[in-house]
Design a protein around this motif. Structure first.
Motif, PDB file in Angstrom:
ATOM      1  N   PHE A   1     -31.193  -1.448  41.537  1.00 56.13           N
ATOM      2  CA  PHE A   1     -29.884  -1.476  42.181  1.00 56.13           C
ATOM      3  C   PHE A   1     -29.976  -2.191  43.524  1.00 56.13           C
ATOM      4  CE2 PHE A   1     -29.196   1.576  38.915  1.00 56.13           C
ATOM      5  CZ  PHE A   1     -27.833   1.748  38.753  1.00 56.13           C
ATOM      6  N   ALA A   2     -31.060  -1.950  44.250  1.00 52.54           N
ATOM      7  CA  ALA A   2     -31.245  -2.622  45.537  1.00 52.54           C
ATOM      8  C   ALA A   2     -31.423  -4.128  45.342  1.00 52.54           C
ATOM      9  CB  ALA A   2     -32.455  -2.024  46.257  1.00 52.54           C
ATOM     10  N   TRP A   3     -32.156  -4.524  44.307  1.00 52.30           N
ATOM     11  CA  TRP A   3     -32.377  -5.948  44.025  1.00 52.30           C
ATOM     12  C   TRP A   3     -31.043  -6.638  43.729  1.00 52.30           C
ATOM     13  CZ3 TRP A   3     -31.571  -9.564  40.212  1.00 52.30           C
ATOM     14  CH2 TRP A   3     -32.362 -10.718  40.237  1.00 52.30           C
ATOM     15  N   LEU A   4     -30.200  -6.009  42.928  1.00 50.65           N
ATOM     16  CA  LEU A   4     -28.902  -6.581  42.595  1.00 50.65           C
ATOM     17  C   LEU A   4     -28.009  -6.700  43.832  1.00 50.65           C
ATOM     18  CD1 LEU A   4     -28.325  -4.641  39.259  1.00 50.65           C
ATOM     19  CD2 LEU A   4     -28.614  -7.125  39.470  1.00 50.65           C
ATOM     20  N   SER A   5     -27.967  -5.656  44.623  1.00 54.45           N
ATOM     21  CA  SER A   5     -27.141  -5.673  45.820  1.00 54.45           C
ATOM     22  C   SER A   5     -27.601  -6.756  46.793  1.00 54.45           C
ATOM     23  CB  SER A   5     -27.191  -4.302  46.497  1.00 54.45           C
ATOM     24  OG  SER A   5     -26.419  -4.290  47.676  1.00 54.45           O
ATOM     25  N   ALA A   6     -28.909  -6.930  46.912  1.00 53.20           N
ATOM     26  CA  ALA A   6     -29.444  -7.916  47.842  1.00 53.20           C
ATOM     27  C   ALA A   6     -29.065  -9.337  47.456  1.00 53.20           C
ATOM     28  CB  ALA A   6     -30.965  -7.782  47.920  1.00 53.20           C
TER      29      ALA A   6
ATOM     30  N   GLY B   1     -29.520  15.072  28.283  1.00 53.32           N
ATOM     31  CA  GLY B   1     -29.847  14.756  29.669  1.00 53.32           C
ATOM     32  C   GLY B   1     -29.438  13.375  30.124  1.00 53.32           C
ATOM     33  N   ALA B   2     -28.785  12.579  29.252  1.00 54.01           N
ATOM     34  CA  ALA B   2     -28.336  11.259  29.687  1.00 54.01           C
ATOM     35  C   ALA B   2     -27.347  11.367  30.840  1.00 54.01           C
ATOM     36  CB  ALA B   2     -27.705  10.511  28.520  1.00 54.01           C
ATOM     37  N   ASP B   3     -26.592  12.465  30.892  1.00 55.48           N
ATOM     38  CA  ASP B   3     -25.619  12.627  31.971  1.00 55.48           C
ATOM     39  C   ASP B   3     -26.283  12.674  33.337  1.00 55.48           C
ATOM     40  OD1 ASP B   3     -26.762  15.091  31.190  1.00 55.48           O
ATOM     41  OD2 ASP B   3     -25.062  16.225  31.983  1.00 55.48           O
ATOM     42  N   ARG B   4     -27.498  13.219  33.394  1.00 54.37           N
ATOM     43  CA  ARG B   4     -28.198  13.272  34.681  1.00 54.37           C
ATOM     44  C   ARG B   4     -28.575  11.876  35.165  1.00 54.37           C
ATOM     45  NH1 ARG B   4     -30.739  17.427  31.829  1.00 54.37           N
ATOM     46  NH2 ARG B   4     -32.702  16.271  31.690  1.00 54.37           N
ATOM     47  N   TRP B   5     -28.847  10.963  34.216  1.00 51.86           N
ATOM     48  CA  TRP B   5     -29.161   9.585  34.603  1.00 51.86           C
ATOM     49  C   TRP B   5     -27.904   8.838  35.018  1.00 51.86           C
ATOM     50  CZ3 TRP B   5     -33.828   8.336  35.956  1.00 51.86           C
ATOM     51  CH2 TRP B   5     -34.881   9.123  35.477  1.00 51.86           C
ATOM     52  N   VAL B   6     -26.778   9.172  34.435  1.00 53.07           N
ATOM     53  CA  VAL B   6     -25.516   8.610  34.930  1.00 53.07           C
ATOM     54  C   VAL B   6     -25.269   9.081  36.359  1.00 53.07           C
ATOM     55  CG1 VAL B   6     -23.014   8.530  34.600  1.00 53.07           C
ATOM     56  CG2 VAL B   6     -24.531   8.419  32.613  1.00 53.07           C
ATOM     57  N   ASP B   7     -25.531  10.365  36.624  1.00 52.46           N
ATOM     58  CA  ASP B   7     -25.398  10.876  37.993  1.00 52.46           C
ATOM     59  C   ASP B   7     -26.250  10.059  38.958  1.00 52.46           C
ATOM     60  OD1 ASP B   7     -23.747  12.955  37.114  1.00 52.46           O
ATOM     61  OD2 ASP B   7     -25.391  14.406  36.988  1.00 52.46           O
ATOM     62  N   ARG B   8     -27.506   9.826  38.568  1.00 51.61           N
ATOM     63  CA  ARG B   8     -28.419   9.069  39.435  1.00 51.61           C
ATOM     64  C   ARG B   8     -27.917   7.639  39.624  1.00 51.61           C
ATOM     65  NH1 ARG B   8     -32.249  12.003  36.140  1.00 51.61           N
ATOM     66  NH2 ARG B   8     -33.477  13.456  37.396  1.00 51.61           N
TER      67      ARG B   8
ATOM     68  N   ASP C   1     -25.118   7.514  42.073  1.00 53.23           N
ATOM     69  CA  ASP C   1     -25.598   7.724  43.450  1.00 53.23           C
ATOM     70  C   ASP C   1     -26.327   6.486  43.966  1.00 53.23           C
ATOM     71  OD1 ASP C   1     -24.549  10.275  43.439  1.00 53.23           O
ATOM     72  OD2 ASP C   1     -26.464  11.279  43.049  1.00 53.23           O
ATOM     73  N   TRP C   2     -27.154   5.877  43.130  1.00 57.66           N
ATOM     74  CA  TRP C   2     -27.865   4.652  43.535  1.00 57.66           C
ATOM     75  C   TRP C   2     -26.872   3.528  43.812  1.00 57.66           C
ATOM     76  CZ3 TRP C   2     -31.737   4.943  38.850  1.00 57.66           C
ATOM     77  CH2 TRP C   2     -32.665   5.967  39.091  1.00 57.66           C
ATOM     78  N   ALA C   3     -25.868   3.406  42.952  1.00 59.41           N
ATOM     79  CA  ALA C   3     -24.864   2.375  43.155  1.00 59.41           C
ATOM     80  C   ALA C   3     -24.118   2.588  44.470  1.00 59.41           C
ATOM     81  CB  ALA C   3     -23.881   2.367  41.984  1.00 59.41           C
ATOM     82  N   GLN C   4     -23.742   3.818  44.742  1.00 59.72           N
ATOM     83  CA  GLN C   4     -23.044   4.107  45.994  1.00 59.72           C
ATOM     84  C   GLN C   4     -23.909   3.732  47.190  1.00 59.72           C
ATOM     85  OE1 GLN C   4     -22.088   8.237  46.618  1.00 59.72           O
ATOM     86  NE2 GLN C   4     -20.782   7.826  48.391  1.00 59.72           N
ATOM     87  N   ALA C   5     -25.184   4.079  47.134  1.00 61.43           N
ATOM     88  CA  ALA C   5     -26.082   3.787  48.248  1.00 61.43           C
ATOM     89  C   ALA C   5     -26.248   2.286  48.469  1.00 61.43           C
ATOM     90  CB  ALA C   5     -27.446   4.427  47.992  1.00 61.43           C
ATOM     91  N   GLU C   6     -26.133   1.504  47.392  1.00 66.31           N
ATOM     92  CA  GLU C   6     -26.348   0.058  47.493  1.00 66.31           C
ATOM     93  C   GLU C   6     -25.044  -0.736  47.526  1.00 66.31           C
ATOM     94  OE1 GLU C   6     -29.128  -1.184  48.156  1.00 66.31           O
ATOM     95  OE2 GLU C   6     -30.429   0.532  47.773  1.00 66.31           O
TER      96      GLU C   6
END
Length: 367
Positions: free
Chosen positions: A63-68, A103-110, A113-118
């Motif tokens: 996510f950081a690579w894409l945002s950059a 548990g796929a929903d937990r990865w959507v949560d992550r 959150d990663w998208a918001q941070a980036e």
């Protein structure tokens, strides 16, 4: 928050919906062809393998690579099992009522959150519907297309989209929710439109206009079949999604490099304007790639597999892919935006956004 006014993004394919051609090592030694049969064949052993894949195939660093690089959107495909059981029964499940790894929903949560941070927006895409909507591996069950004929599958799809909107609609990074990916071309348009109306209402019950964009795939049919449809909703804050590839049809496979570039840069550019005029709402190209070799991606197509890059030396192949990528970008910028398929693949660089950027086939900046 709705999707950005100008979408420049990538798909995170092969992560929360498995596709054998994208991650062949996961399927090595198995008869499985898709996430359903993979889960059934592995049984109790599936959970450990899949969680290891989910933890490593896409990470916060991606996510950081894409945002950059100035991208602003990720399209995130998920399966109908994303929120766990129950799911409509299917003969392919064997004795299990829910053969999938929870548990796929937990990865959507992550991911959110990663998208918001980036600073990225997420288009959450129901990529594999109950019963499979297209018969492809990307629909979760290769060779099955029970979705349009089963009322329980259609009802479960609408209900699930409402639950997805309730679960994630308030997340600041969720910009859009796509009703169903690539429903088959021979599903009656009236049936598909009825599902689209019902799904829109189910989503809006939890995510009012202005909180997220609702996206509808064209179902591989002419835009004229949707003429006036979006005026009768009323539908607000919606997008129409088309996918464009040049490696599946015999007429495309017969093109040389110049033909591929002309089709992308001229024909598809004109088509973009025409489609949006006919349907009366903005559209996106939600999937495209640099792939011209059918054999790299297809588990079902009998061929032939000849393609325009055969027998080119490295210099000419690189030049061809740069030109093909540039032609597509100029065409798809005429839409509200685009998402490349896909960000990462294991063995096919023409379908891997990161590889394509690092090899110079695609630009390094998108802002």
């Amino acid at each position: 928050m709705s999707l950005p006014p100008r979408i420049r993004g990538v798909n995170l394919g092969g992560w929360l919906v498995l596709e054998k051609w994208m991650t062949p090592a996961l399927f090595e030694g198995l008869a499985a062809t898709d996430e359903t049969t993979w889960s059934v064949e592995l049984g109790e052993a599936a959970a450990g393998r899949l969680e290891a894949h989910r933890a490593t195939f896409i990470t916060r660093d991606d996510f950081a690579w894409l945002s950059a690089r100035g991208l602003n959107t990720v399209r995130l495909p998920v399966g109908h099992w994303v929120l766990g059981p129950p799911v409509p029964p299917h003969a392919a499940y064997g004795r299990s009522a829910f053969p999938f790894v929870a548990g796929a929903d937990r990865w959507v949560d992550r991911a959110l959150d990663w998208a918001q941070a980036e600073g990225l927006s997420v288009l959450l895409d129901l990529h594999a519907a109950p019963g499979c909507q297209n018969g492809f591996d990307n629909g979760g069950l290769l060779g099955s297309c029970d979705w349009p004929a089963r009322a329980d599958c259609l009802d479960a799809t609408v209900d699930l989209l409402g639950r997805m909107a309730a679960r994630w609609g308030g997340h600041p990074a969720l910009g859009g929710l796509q009703v169903v990916n690539e429903p088959r071309w021979d599903i009656p348009t009236a049936l598909l439109q009825d599902v689209y109306r019902r799904a829109y209402d189910a989503i809006r019950a939890h995510a009012p206009v202005g909180t997220l964009t609702v996206v509808f795939h064209d179902g591989f049919r002419p835009a004229a079949e949707y003429a006036g449809f979006f005026d009768r909703g009323p539908f607000e804050d919606v997008l129409y999604d088309v996918h464009r590839y040049q490696c599946f049809e015999p007429a495309d496979l017969a093109l040389d490099v110049a033909g591929h570039i002309a089709k992308a840069g001229v024909d598809w550019a004109r088509e973009a304007d025409a489609i949006q005029q006919v349907i009366g709402i903005p559209a996106i190209c939600g999937e495209w790639s640099l792939g011209l070799d059918l054999q790299e991606v297809s588990l079902w197509h009998p061929g032939p597999y000849d393609h325009a890059l055969d027998h080119l030396d490295r210099f000419n192949e690189d030049a061809a892919l740069r030109a093909y990528g540039a032609a597509q970008l100029t065409a798809f910028e005429r839409y509200r935006g685009w998402c490349f398929w896909s960000y990462r693949t294991a063995t096919t660089p023409a379908w891997c956004f990161r590889d394509a950027v690092e090899r110079g086939w695609l630009p390094s900046r998108y802002d």
